[in-house]
Design a protein around this motif. Sequence first.
Motif, PDB file in Angstrom:
ATOM      1  N   GLN A  43     -80.425   0.009 -12.525  1.00 10.05           N
ATOM      2  CA  GLN A  43     -79.285   0.680 -13.631  1.00 10.05           C
ATOM      3  C   GLN A  43     -79.279   2.708 -13.305  1.00 10.05           C
ATOM      4  O   GLN A  43     -80.368   2.513 -13.314  1.00 10.05           O
ATOM      5  CB  GLN A  43     -78.752   0.226 -14.837  1.00 10.05           C
ATOM      6  N   THR A 116     -71.520   5.633 -19.229  1.00  7.35           N
ATOM      7  CA  THR A 116     -71.830   4.195 -19.276  1.00  7.35           C
ATOM      8  C   THR A 116     -73.052   3.717 -17.915  1.00  7.35           C
ATOM      9  O   THR A 116     -73.681   4.808 -17.109  1.00  7.35           O
ATOM     10  CB  THR A 116     -70.629   3.482 -18.140  1.00  7.35           C
ATOM     11  N   VAL A 118     -74.107   1.753 -15.486  1.00  5.34           N
ATOM     12  CA  VAL A 118     -73.803   1.214 -14.392  1.00  5.34           C
ATOM     13  C   VAL A 118     -75.009   0.345 -13.583  1.00  5.34           C
ATOM     14  O   VAL A 118     -75.807   0.775 -13.054  1.00  5.34           O
ATOM     15  CB  VAL A 118     -72.748   2.110 -13.190  1.00  5.34           C
ATOM     16  N   CYS A 134     -66.508  -3.401 -12.075  1.00  8.38           N
ATOM     17  CA  CYS A 134     -64.611  -2.148 -11.578  1.00  8.38           C
ATOM     18  C   CYS A 134     -64.293  -2.426 -10.636  1.00  8.38           C
ATOM     19  O   CYS A 134     -64.666  -2.893  -9.449  1.00  8.38           O
ATOM     20  CB  CYS A 134     -65.681  -0.963 -11.537  1.00  8.38           C
ATOM     21  N   PHE A 139     -68.648  -1.057  -8.974  1.00 12.37           N
ATOM     22  CA  PHE A 139     -69.670  -1.026 -10.593  1.00 12.37           C
ATOM     23  C   PHE A 139     -70.542  -1.941 -10.692  1.00 12.37           C
ATOM     24  O   PHE A 139     -69.099  -2.691 -11.661  1.00 12.37           O
ATOM     25  CB  PHE A 139     -70.461   0.437 -10.938  1.00 12.37           C
ATOM     26  N   VAL A 141     -71.154  -3.261 -15.122  1.00 14.57           N
ATOM     27  CA  VAL A 141     -70.993  -3.194 -16.178  1.00 14.57           C
ATOM     28  C   VAL A 141     -71.049  -4.182 -16.709  1.00 14.57           C
ATOM     29  O   VAL A 141     -70.170  -4.981 -17.341  1.00 14.57           O
ATOM     30  CB  VAL A 141     -69.845  -1.840 -16.707  1.00 14.57           C
ATOM     31  N   CYS A 153     -65.552   2.639 -16.476  1.00 13.62           N
ATOM     32  CA  CYS A 153     -65.097   2.414 -15.398  1.00 13.62           C
ATOM     33  C   CYS A 153     -64.628   3.412 -14.533  1.00 13.62           C
ATOM     34  O   CYS A 153     -64.232   3.239 -13.690  1.00 13.62           O
ATOM     35  CB  CYS A 153     -64.490   1.266 -14.986  1.00 13.62           C
TER      36      CYS A 153
END
Length: 263
Positions: A43, A116, A118, A134, A139, A141, A153
């Motif tokens: 990530q 965030t 991702v 997203c 992505f 999440v 997002c």
Amino acid sequence: MDSLCKDHFLQRQYRKLDGGVLWSRNERNLDCTVTFQTHSILQRFMLHFELLQLDCNDHLYVYDGAHATAPPKADLSCRNTKQQVGALFTRSNFVTLKYVTDNWGTDANGFKLVITSVKDPIFLPEHGCKEFRCKQREFCVSADLTCDGVDHCADGSDEDTAALCPENGSGGSSETWMVVAGGTAVLLVLLIAALLCCYCRRRAPNRRTHLHLEQMASSNGAGKAVPSSPGSTTRLPGNWAHPAGPRGYRAARPGRLRARAQR
């Protein structure tokens, strides 16, 4: 932001997170450094601002890594706006923020930063995202970040009120108001019915008492009293002046009763 910058041992520890929101509201005399880390090395972090209005003597430095030593990825101050900055992405699974402010500012100064964790589509096989994908950049999440009121997002897909979060949209709001209105109407009907029931119960004993008195008066032969004229003797209503004897009213005339009494 001020609560994260307190001088204790947790300040120098890495904070692992899937997503969060950092608020700065006119904090003064800060020189704070905070580092965040993702839960997986696959990530990285995406950062975007929902509010960015810094004072010209305040600076927010964004570092791509676990330390604030290399040249910053971004140096944000009063010359920057959230539209100009857009979304920032780290190459590693660390991000370090350094926030420096002076002793002056207004209530309008500050920022609101959404961070965030991702996972890039290149690390995901087709349909391999087990969390939430997203829409715009695809992505992956955490599913816990959906429908929480925060655009993680940066394209609004995790807060889609039409498909993903209908209870947060206008339809859910209208249904809630309909339920409230229906419940209020039912309560009003029940209240009116209870008041009518109490009113009828209070009138019923009075009507029974009045009817009972009328029956007693009619059984005694009582009628309307005749008003007496001057010099005349007032007669009582009913049969009080002529009581019935053992053989009835006709057999018990007053003359016969006096004759029998003289014998």
